[in-house]
Design an enzyme around this catalytic site. Structure first.
Site, PDB file in Angstrom:
ATOM      1  N   GLU A 104       0.898  -1.156   0.109  1.00 53.72           N
ATOM      2  CA  GLU A 104       0.011  -0.108  -0.161  1.00 53.72           C
ATOM      3  C   GLU A 104       0.931   1.340   0.021  1.00 53.72           C
ATOM      4  OE1 GLU A 104      -3.376   0.143   0.300  1.00 53.72           O
ATOM      5  OE2 GLU A 104      -4.198  -1.880   1.160  1.00 53.72           O
ATOM      6  N   ILE A 105       0.561   2.200  -0.851  1.00 54.10           N
ATOM      7  CA  ILE A 105       1.257   3.491  -0.973  1.00 54.10           C
ATOM      8  C   ILE A 105       0.196   4.709  -0.344  1.00 54.10           C
ATOM      9  CG2 ILE A 105       2.353   5.028  -2.444  1.00 54.10           C
ATOM     10  CD1 ILE A 105       4.107   2.808  -1.913  1.00 54.10           C
TER      11      ILE A 105
END
Length: 411
Positions: A384-385
């Site tokens: 996840e960014i």
């Protein structure tokens, strides 16, 4: 040669996986908390150009990836844009994208109205006539009648105001086609069709023979607005395909199956989260009710059987409020039992001022990282960014994480 830490473990068989999907031969994978992923009704947007004549303001959702459900005059300097999801219940992260213009140069305020209890999430970005995106400054944000509001300068040239940069199905195809044209190891293949008949394509990346060569799976865009994860995916995959000694050595040992757009319908329809079946695809990794997941797991399983191999590692790229890696707690007995720790140590060492944010937990709901663990005894990771992670930082993280992965897997 590989370090002994990464030697293969026997792939266990889930005896409880006795349900078979039609004639595909793909067994379902049970999860502790099942999710109903049968089709749900969605509400399509009316594709149109909206006009508030006395304010000389126009808005349109007539392009792929748009999301706009209406527009109203709030006062003499403010328009209210109405944003609804494709259906409910849904993750309350409202996505929007629409064109705005005026026949005369002016400044207006744009107020966002969402369904009750839904809060504004994405900091607005604007694409101007040079086609470059910029994030609107925080000093242009306001609250008007409790609505999140942004100040925008308009003229005759339409500007796109959006939650995130657009990357519709054509944009994605243009990117990976160009990538494939520049690299001899990339083989682009259509492996199925989406709910609405859009192509599902993959990049099959290999050097030499495929027989018995362990597979690495890369996924992204199960959730349409999650652009920062897609940008990291681009950097990650481009790094794997750079011609140098490390990538050559890596492709001597591994085959990569890269799926660059799992939800093309949702992306082009401007959905908040779901596909054209009204379903969160990252909850369908059990019974495969949706064609996008069904075709993907069928293709992966066919390759594992045909080439007598394993899936060692699967990384699914997403976006959320902050950078985080969601991992499975189960490590012992997997294909690469020490990979996660060694990889995260390397990231903290090689990325300046970077601290890995890991959230470990075996998946109770049918999500991809849990499916790869249960189905193939693989290391499954949801990468996840953060929504606001800078684009330069995303490129850096994606590039170094791919490089360090290849080093570990070929040490």
């Amino acid at each position: 040669m590989r370090n002994f830490l990464f030697l293969k473990k026997p792939v266990f068989i889930l005896l409880s996986s006795i349900f078979f999907l039609g004639c595909s031969g793909i067994s379902s994978v049970p999860f502790e908390t099942p999710v109903d992923t049968k089709d749900k009704t969605i509400q399509y947007q009316s594709k149109k150009t909206y006009e508030i004549s006395d304010l000389d303001v126009y808005a349109s959702n007539k392009f792929p990836g748009a999301r706009l459900n209406g527009i109203e005059k709030l006062n003499d300097s403010t328009v209210k844009v109405i944003i609804h999801p494709e259906n409910k219940p849904i993750n309350p992260s409202p996505y929007y994208a629409f064109e705005l213009w005026s026949t005369n140069s002016k400044e207006i305020y744009v107020a966002f109205q969402y369904p009750e209890k839904v809060k504004h999430r994405y900091r607005p970005k604007i694409r101007e006539e040079n086609n470059e995106w910029r994030q609107i400054d925080t000093n242009q944000f306001y609250r008007i009648d409790s609505l999140f509001t942004v100040k925008v300068s308009l003229d005759q040239k339409p500007k796109i105001l959006a939650a995130q940069e657009l990357a519709n199905s054509k944009d994605v195809k243009d990117w990976y086609t160009n990538l494939g044209n520049m690299n001899k190891y990339v083989h682009i293949k259509k492996y199925g069709s989406s709910k609405l008949g859009r192509d599902l394509n993959l990049l099959d990346i290999y050097k030499g023979e495929k027989e018995s060569k362990p597979i690495l799976v890369l996924l992204t865009r199960q959730h349409p607005p999650e652009i920062t994860g897609y940008l990291a995916y681009q950097s990650f995959l481009e790094t794997i395909l750079k011609e140098n000694e490390i990538t050559e050595r890596f492709l001597d040992e591994y085959r990569v199956l890269a799926f660059p757009l799992l939800n093309p319908d949702g992306v082009d329809l401007g959905h908040w989260r779901h596909n054209a079946g009204g379903v969160d695809l990252n909850r369908d990794w059990s019974k495969y009710n949706q064609p996008e997941i069904r075709k993907t797991v069928k293709y992966i399983d066919e390759q594992v059987k045909k080439y007598n191999t394993t899936v060692d590692l699967a990384i699914d790229f997403h976006s959320t409020y902050e950078d985080v890696f969601y991992t499975n707690k189960q490590r012992k007995g997997t294909q690469l039992p020490n990979f996660i720790k060694n990889w995260f140590d390397a990231l903290e060492k090689e990325i300046p001022e970077y601290v890995v944010n890991e959230a470990a937990g075996n998946s109770k709901k049918p999500v991809s990282k849990g499916w790869f663990l249960k189905k193939y005894n693989s290391v499954g990771i949801t990468y996840e960014i953060g929504d606001q992670t800078s684009r330069d930082r995303i490129d850096e993280i994606g590039r170094i994480s791919a490089l360090e992965m290849m080093k570990l897997l070929t040490d």
